[in-house]
Design an enzyme around this catalytic site. Structure first.
Site, PDB file in Angstrom:
ATOM      1  N   ASN A   4      40.641  27.924  -5.120  1.00  0.00           N
ATOM      2  CA  ASN A   4      40.897  25.994  -4.508  1.00  0.00           C
ATOM      3  C   ASN A   4      40.816  24.973  -5.302  1.00  0.00           C
ATOM      4  OD1 ASN A   4      37.759  25.892  -4.693  1.00  0.00           O
ATOM      5  ND2 ASN A   4      37.981  24.432  -3.104  1.00  0.00           N
TER       6      ASN A   4
ATOM      7  N   ASN B 207       0.707   1.934   6.838  1.00  0.00           N
ATOM      8  CA  ASN B 207       0.071   0.924   5.375  1.00  0.00           C
ATOM      9  C   ASN B 207       0.183   2.165   4.197  1.00  0.00           C
ATOM     10  OD1 ASN B 207      -0.162  -0.782   6.879  1.00  0.00           O
ATOM     11  ND2 ASN B 207      -2.510  -0.571   7.492  1.00  0.00           N
TER      12      ASN B 207
ATOM     13  N   ALA C  86      42.237  45.046  -2.266  1.00  0.00           N
ATOM     14  CA  ALA C  86      40.803  44.998  -2.870  1.00  0.00           C
ATOM     15  C   ALA C  86      41.183  44.858  -4.627  1.00  0.00           C
ATOM     16  CB  ALA C  86      39.827  45.959  -2.490  1.00  0.00           C
TER      17      ALA C  86
ATOM     18  N   ARG D  23       1.081  -1.063   0.068  1.00  0.00           N
ATOM     19  CA  ARG D  23      -0.368   0.163  -0.098  1.00  0.00           C
ATOM     20  C   ARG D  23       1.008   0.977   0.046  1.00  0.00           C
ATOM     21  NH1 ARG D  23      -3.247  -2.561   5.439  1.00  0.00           N
ATOM     22  NH2 ARG D  23      -1.891  -3.745   5.218  1.00  0.00           N
TER      23      ARG D  23
HETATM   24  C1  UD1 Z   1      -2.060  -5.678  11.672  1.00  0.00           C
HETATM   25  C2  UD1 Z   1      -2.894  -6.607  12.364  1.00  0.00           C
HETATM   26  C3  UD1 Z   1      -4.051  -6.318  12.798  1.00  0.00           C
HETATM   27  C4  UD1 Z   1      -3.932  -4.249  13.546  1.00  0.00           C
HETATM   28  C5  UD1 Z   1      -2.886  -4.365  13.027  1.00  0.00           C
HETATM   29  C6  UD1 Z   1      -1.660  -2.560  13.527  1.00  0.00           C
HETATM   30  C7  UD1 Z   1      -2.562  -9.464  12.035  1.00  0.00           C
HETATM   31  C8  UD1 Z   1      -3.053  -9.739  11.151  1.00  0.00           C
HETATM   32  N1  UD1 Z   1      -3.318  -8.243  12.083  1.00  0.00           N
HETATM   33  O1  UD1 Z   1      -2.796  -5.418  10.464  1.00  0.00           O
HETATM   34  O2  UD1 Z   1      -5.325  -6.161  14.093  1.00  0.00           O
HETATM   35  O3  UD1 Z   1      -4.945  -3.858  13.395  1.00  0.00           O
HETATM   36  O4  UD1 Z   1      -1.879  -4.659  12.080  1.00  0.00           O
HETATM   37  O5  UD1 Z   1      -1.568  -2.232  12.874  1.00  0.00           O
HETATM   38  O6  UD1 Z   1      -2.241  -9.630  12.753  1.00  0.00           O
HETATM   39  N2  UD1 Z   1       4.571  -8.841   8.087  1.00  0.00           N
HETATM   40  C9  UD1 Z   1       5.636  -9.344   8.381  1.00  0.00           C
HETATM   41  N3  UD1 Z   1       4.916 -11.369   7.927  1.00  0.00           N
HETATM   42  C10 UD1 Z   1       4.229 -11.366   6.974  1.00  0.00           C
HETATM   43  C11 UD1 Z   1       3.290 -10.235   7.389  1.00  0.00           C
HETATM   44  C12 UD1 Z   1       3.238  -8.928   7.967  1.00  0.00           C
HETATM   45  O7  UD1 Z   1       6.905  -9.986   8.341  1.00  0.00           O
HETATM   46  O8  UD1 Z   1       3.559 -12.390   6.024  1.00  0.00           O
HETATM   47  C13 UD1 Z   1       5.236  -7.686   9.744  1.00  0.00           C
HETATM   48  C14 UD1 Z   1       4.580  -6.269   8.079  1.00  0.00           C
HETATM   49  O9  UD1 Z   1       6.400  -6.039   7.601  1.00  0.00           O
HETATM   50  C15 UD1 Z   1       4.531  -4.744   9.328  1.00  0.00           C
HETATM   51  C16 UD1 Z   1       3.831  -6.312  10.713  1.00  0.00           C
HETATM   52  O10 UD1 Z   1       4.107  -7.192  10.765  1.00  0.00           O
HETATM   53  O11 UD1 Z   1       5.337  -4.298   9.816  1.00  0.00           O
HETATM   54  C17 UD1 Z   1       1.840  -5.635  10.092  1.00  0.00           C
HETATM   55  O12 UD1 Z   1       2.006  -6.580   8.990  1.00  0.00           O
HETATM   56  P1  UD1 Z   1       0.678  -5.717   7.915  1.00  0.00           P
HETATM   57  O13 UD1 Z   1       0.571  -6.412   7.149  1.00  0.00           O
HETATM   58  O14 UD1 Z   1       0.458  -3.866   8.175  1.00  0.00           O
HETATM   59  O15 UD1 Z   1      -0.397  -5.505   9.424  1.00  0.00           O
HETATM   60  P2  UD1 Z   1      -2.011  -5.145   9.278  1.00  0.00           P
HETATM   61  O16 UD1 Z   1      -2.858  -5.869   8.168  1.00  0.00           O
HETATM   62  O17 UD1 Z   1      -1.542  -3.392   8.956  1.00  0.00           O
HETATM   63 CA    CA Z   2      -0.043  -2.789   9.414  1.00  0.00          CA
END
Ligand code: UD1
Ligand code: CA
Length: 464
Positions: free
Chosen positions: A385, A227, A422, A15
C-alpha cells in the site's frame, strides 16, 4: 438544596516523584481527578469547581468544560485551596461538598448518603471518615466522650495517643456553605507543616457550638487517598476489582478477575466470557456471548455479538458478529470487519473494510483496502500500500480468491470472483471473473541436481 461541589486538585504531589501532576496520574485508565468529577456528575451536583494550582493548564485542558476553575497560585494547604472557590460561589447558597482530587474511589452512593445525613441532622459540617487497620499518614478523627466529632488532627501533629486512633479523615466533607467560608477565614497555619488545614474548620465550628457529624464509610477503600505510587497501585487494584464485580453482576463471566484489566467506560454484553490477561480500554464496547482472550488487548474498539478474540491487539477497530480474530492478530485503526470474518494468526489489518465471510487466515498484511464478501486471502498475501510517499488503495471484489504469497501493488483493483494465482505480483487491474498469473514460468533441468552439487563443491575447494 443546591449541591456545590469543590474538588481540591492544586497540589504537586511530591511523593509521587513524577513529572506528571498527581491528580493526572491514571487509575484504570482515567486520571484521578477525572474519577472525582465523575462522581460529582453522578450525584448531579449543581456546581463543580476544581481548584487548580500545580499543572493548572494540564488539568483544565483535560477536564475542559466539565468544571469551573479557581486558581490557587501558591499551595498553602487544603484550607487555603478551599477558600479559592469562594469568589465563584458568591451569591450561591447550599451544601458545599469538598472532595480531594487524589481520592478517586469515593462512590456516588456514599456521597448521597452523606448529604442525606448532613441535611437530616441539620449539621454545619459532616465529615466522611473510615476505619483503617493502618491509619498512618491520614488525619485522625477526634471524638469526645459522647462520640461527637470535635476535631481532626493531622498525622504530623498527632500525639502518641492520637496516633493510635484508627478512624481517619477521608478529606471528603460537606458544609453549610456560609459557615465553611466564615470558618476558613479563621484557620491559621501554626502546625507542623505550616499549612492552612481545611481540617481545622471542624475544630473551629465545634468550638463555636456548631454541630459536626461524622459519617463512617462502610467500604474503607472509598476513602483511599493517593499520595505515592504504592497507594496508586492499591487504588488501581481496588478500582479494578470494583469494575470487574460490576460486569460479573451484569452477567459477564470473568475467569480470573485478578488478571483482567477493564477500564471504567468499557461496556460488555451478557454471557460474554473474559479470559485472563485481557485488557479492555477506552470506549471499547463488547457484545454478548463473546469469548474475549486469553490476552486480548482491546482499545477504543467495537466488537459485536458472538465474536472470539484470542491473543490479539485491537486499536480503533470494528468487529462484526460471529467473527474470529487471532491468535496473534493486530487490528489497527480503521479495521472494519463484517460478519463471520476470519482473521487468523499473524495477520495485520489497517484502515481496511472486510466483507461478510471473508477469510485472511495466516501471515498477511491488509492495509488501505476495500475487500468484498467471501474473499479468500491466502497465506502470506499482502497489499503493497505504500510507495515511500503515498498510501494507495486496494479494492477486491466479492468472492475473489487471492492465492498465497500474492503481492497486490496498490493502487490496484481485483474484480468480483477473480482468481489471483499464488506467488503473483499484481500491478494491473484484474477484471471480474478473470484469472491473473504474474510470476516467472518454472523450468526443470532433469538430473541436474548432482552436477550442481559438484560445481559448488569445486568452488568451495578452490577458495580454501
Ligand atoms: C489530607 C487531609 C487529611 C486526610 C487526607 C485524606 C488536610 C490538612 N489533610 O491530607 O486529614 O486524612 O487528606 O486523603 O486536609 N491540595 C491543594 N492545594 C494545597 C494542598 C493540597 O489543592 O495547597 C489538594 C491536593 O492536590 C490533594 C488534596 O488537596 O488533591 C489533598 O492534599 P494532600 O496534600 O494530599 O493532603 P494529605 O496530606 O493527604
Ligand atoms: Ca492526599
Amino acid at each position: 438544596m443546591r449541591i456545590l461541589g469543590i474538588v481540591l486538585a492544586g497540589g504537586q504531589g511530591k511523593r509521587m516523584k513524577s513529572k506528571l501532576y498527581k491528580v493526572m496520574h491514571p487509575v484504570c485508565g482515567k486520571p484521578l481527578v477525572g474519577h472525582v468529577v465523575d462522581v460529582l456528575d453522578e450525584i448531579q451536583a449543581d456546581r463543580k469547581i476544581v481548584v487548580v494550582g500545580h499543572g493548572a493548564e494540564t488539568v483544565k485542558a483535560y477536564l475542559g468544560d466539565r468544571a469551573e476553575y479557581a486558581l490557587q497560585a501558591q499551595q498553602l494547604g487544603t484550607g487555603h485551596a478551599a477558600i479559592q472557590a469562594e469568589a465563584l460561589l458568591e451569591g450561591d447558597d447550599g451544601i458545599a461538598i469538598i472532595t480531594f482530587g487524589d481520592t478517586p474511589l469515593i462512590s456516588g452512593d456514599s456521597l448521597k448518603e452523606m448529604i442525606r445525613l448532613h441535611s437530616e441532622s441539620g449539621a454545619a459540617a459532616t465529615v466522611m471518615s473510615a476505619k483503617l487497620d493502618n491509619p498512618f499518614g491520614y488525619g485522625r478523627i477526634i471524638r469526645n466522650a459522647d462520640g461527637d466529632v470535635v476535631g481532626i488532627v493531622e498525622q504530623k501533629d498527632c500525639t502518641e495517643d492520637q496516633k493510635r486512633i484508627n478512624e481517619i479523615n477521608t478529606g471528603i466533607c460537606c458544609f453549610d456553605k456560609r459557615k465553611l467560608f466564615e470558618a476558613l477565614k479563621q484557620v491559621k497555619n501554626d502546625n507542623a507543616q505550616q499549612e492552612y488545614y481545611l481540617t481545622d474548620v471542624i475544630g473551629i465550628l465545634n468550638g463555636q457550638g456548631d454541630k459536626v457529624v461524622g459519617y463512617i464509610t462502610a467500604d474503607a477503600t472509598e476513602g483511599m487517598g493517593i499520595n505515592d505510587r504504592v497507594q496508586l497501585s492499591e487504588a488501581e487494584q481496588a478500582m479494578r476489582a470494583r469494575i470487574n464485580r460490576r460486569h460479573m453482576l451484569n452477567g459477564v463471566t470473568i475467569i480470573d478477575p485478578s488478571h483482567t484489566y477493564i477500564e471504567k467506560e468499557v461496556r460488555i454484553g451478557s454471557d460474554t466470557v473474559v479470559y485472563p490477561g485481557t485488557v479492555l480500554k477506552g470506549r471499547t464496547v463488547i457484545g454478548e456471548e463473546c469469548q474475549i482472550g486469553p490476552h486480548a488487548d482491546i482499545t477504543d474498539s467495537t466488537v459485536s455479538d458472538r465474536v472470539a478474540i484470542q491473543h490479539s491487539v485491537l486499536l480503533e477497530a470494528e468487529v462484526g458478529e460471529e467473527t474470529t480474530v487471532g491468535p496473534y492478530a493486530y487490528l489497527r485503526p480503521g479495521a472494519r470487519l463484517g460478519r463471520q470474518v476470519k482473521i487468523g494468526d499473524f495477520v495485520e489489518i489497517k484502515n481496511a473494510t472486510l466483507g461478510e465471510g471473508t477469510k485472511v487466515s495466516h501471515l498477511s498484511y491488509v492495509g488501505d483496502a476495500q475487500v468484498g464478501k467471501n474473499v479468500n486471502v491466502g497465506c502470506g498475501a499482502i497489499t503493497v500500500n505504500y510507495d515511500g510517499f503515498n498510501k494507495n488503495l486496494t479494492v477486491i471484489g466479492d468472492d475473489a480468491f487471492i492465492g498465497s504469497n500474492v503481492n497486490l501493488i496498490a493502487p490496484v483493483k481485483i474484480g468480483e470472483g477473480a482468481y489471483v494465482v499464488a506467488g503473483s505480483t499484481i500491478t494491473h487491474e484484474v477484471e471480474p471473473g478473470d484469472v491473473a498469473i504474474a510470476r516467472e514460468r518454472q523450468t526443470n533441468k532433469p538430473g541436474y541436481a548432482e552436477k550442481l552439487r559438484q560445481r559448488f563443491k569445486a568452488n568451495k575447494a578452490k577458495k580454501s
